[in-house]
Motif scaffolding. Structure first.
Motif, PDB file in Angstrom:
ATOM      1  N   ALA A   8      -0.866 -10.866   4.769  1.00  0.00           N
ATOM      2  CA  ALA A   8      -2.126 -10.933   4.018  1.00  0.00           C
ATOM      3  C   ALA A   8      -2.407  -9.615   3.310  1.00  0.00           C
ATOM      4  N   ILE A   9      -2.190  -8.510   3.991  1.00  0.00           N
ATOM      5  CA  ILE A   9      -2.432  -7.193   3.396  1.00  0.00           C
ATOM      6  C   ILE A   9      -1.463  -6.927   2.245  1.00  0.00           C
ATOM      7  N   VAL A  11       0.168  -9.144   0.348  1.00  0.00           N
ATOM      8  CA  VAL A  11      -0.154 -10.006  -0.790  1.00  0.00           C
ATOM      9  C   VAL A  11      -1.430  -9.513  -1.477  1.00  0.00           C
ATOM     10  N   TYR A  12      -2.417  -9.102  -0.692  1.00  0.00           N
ATOM     11  CA  TYR A  12      -3.651  -8.563  -1.279  1.00  0.00           C
ATOM     12  C   TYR A  12      -3.342  -7.328  -2.135  1.00  0.00           C
ATOM     13  N   ALA A  15      -1.655  -8.461  -5.277  1.00  0.00           N
ATOM     14  CA  ALA A  15      -2.507  -9.296  -6.125  1.00  0.00           C
ATOM     15  C   ALA A  15      -3.654  -8.516  -6.756  1.00  0.00           C
ATOM     16  N   ASP A  16      -4.089  -7.433  -6.143  1.00  0.00           N
ATOM     17  CA  ASP A  16      -5.245  -6.694  -6.654  1.00  0.00           C
ATOM     18  C   ASP A  16      -5.018  -6.159  -8.070  1.00  0.00           C
ATOM     19  N   ALA A  36      -7.972 -11.429  -5.505  1.00  0.00           N
ATOM     20  CA  ALA A  36      -6.957 -10.742  -4.702  1.00  0.00           C
ATOM     21  C   ALA A  36      -7.114 -11.074  -3.216  1.00  0.00           C
ATOM     22  N   MET A  37      -8.338 -11.046  -2.727  1.00  0.00           N
ATOM     23  CA  MET A  37      -8.569 -11.397  -1.319  1.00  0.00           C
ATOM     24  C   MET A  37      -8.262 -12.863  -1.067  1.00  0.00           C
ATOM     25  N   GLY A  40      -4.451 -13.092  -0.773  1.00  0.00           N
ATOM     26  CA  GLY A  40      -3.943 -12.478   0.451  1.00  0.00           C
ATOM     27  C   GLY A  40      -4.299 -13.254   1.699  1.00  0.00           C
ATOM     28  N   GLY A  44      -2.323 -15.293   4.754  1.00  0.00           N
ATOM     29  CA  GLY A  44      -2.600 -14.977   6.156  1.00  0.00           C
ATOM     30  C   GLY A  44      -3.058 -16.189   6.939  1.00  0.00           C
ATOM     31  N   THR A  60     -11.032  -7.314   5.143  1.00  0.00           N
ATOM     32  CA  THR A  60     -11.843  -7.099   3.946  1.00  0.00           C
ATOM     33  C   THR A  60     -12.833  -5.969   4.153  1.00  0.00           C
TER      34      THR A  60
END
Length: 126
Positions: A8-9, A11-12, A15-16, A36-37, A40, A44, A60
């Motif tokens: 998740a982190i 991908v975030y 993606a950000d 972005a979240m 991600g 996750g 987050t």
């Protein structure tokens, strides 16, 4: 759960800047935190062995606090002043994106990932 958090982190973080670059030309740059979240935490939630909404919101919170503190220190202004000058979607959108992404990921997992067989024979073929 560790694999889900790390994925998740990552991908975030990927993606950000990507979502910012895609949305900014349309004047929607304030939505980059949400998208972005969402991306991600979707991953996750899909990979997590149990509910991922709590960890998603904690991730987050950590990223939001870290970001606001670092930017405020760099600008030499109070953190609350920085938060107040941001678009509401930047401040709250990442939490909405994280919760929605985690939930959608968990729903996708329930729908598409095969369940392991149990001792009574139920599971993958249900």
């Amino acid at each position: 759960m560790t694999k889900a958090v790390i994925a998740a982190i990552i991908v975030y973080l990927l993606a950000d800047p990507l979502s910012d670059a895609v949305l900014e030309p349309f004047g929607l740059g304030y939505l980059h935190a949400f998208t972005a979240m969402l991306a991600g935490m979707l991953i996750g939630g899909y990979l997590a062995p149990r509910s991922f909404i709590g960890p998603a919101l904690l991730i987050t919170l950590v990223f939001s606090v870290l970001t606001y503190v670092l930017i405020a220190r760099g600008r030499g202004q109070p953190v609350l002043e920085l938060i107040a000058e941001q678009h509401l979607m930047v401040s709250l959108g990442s939490f909405a994106g994280a919760a929605l992404g985690a939930w959608l990921g968990m729903q996708a997992q329930r729908r598409w990932r095969p369940r392991p067989a149990t001792a009574d024979g139920a599971g993958a073929g249900e």
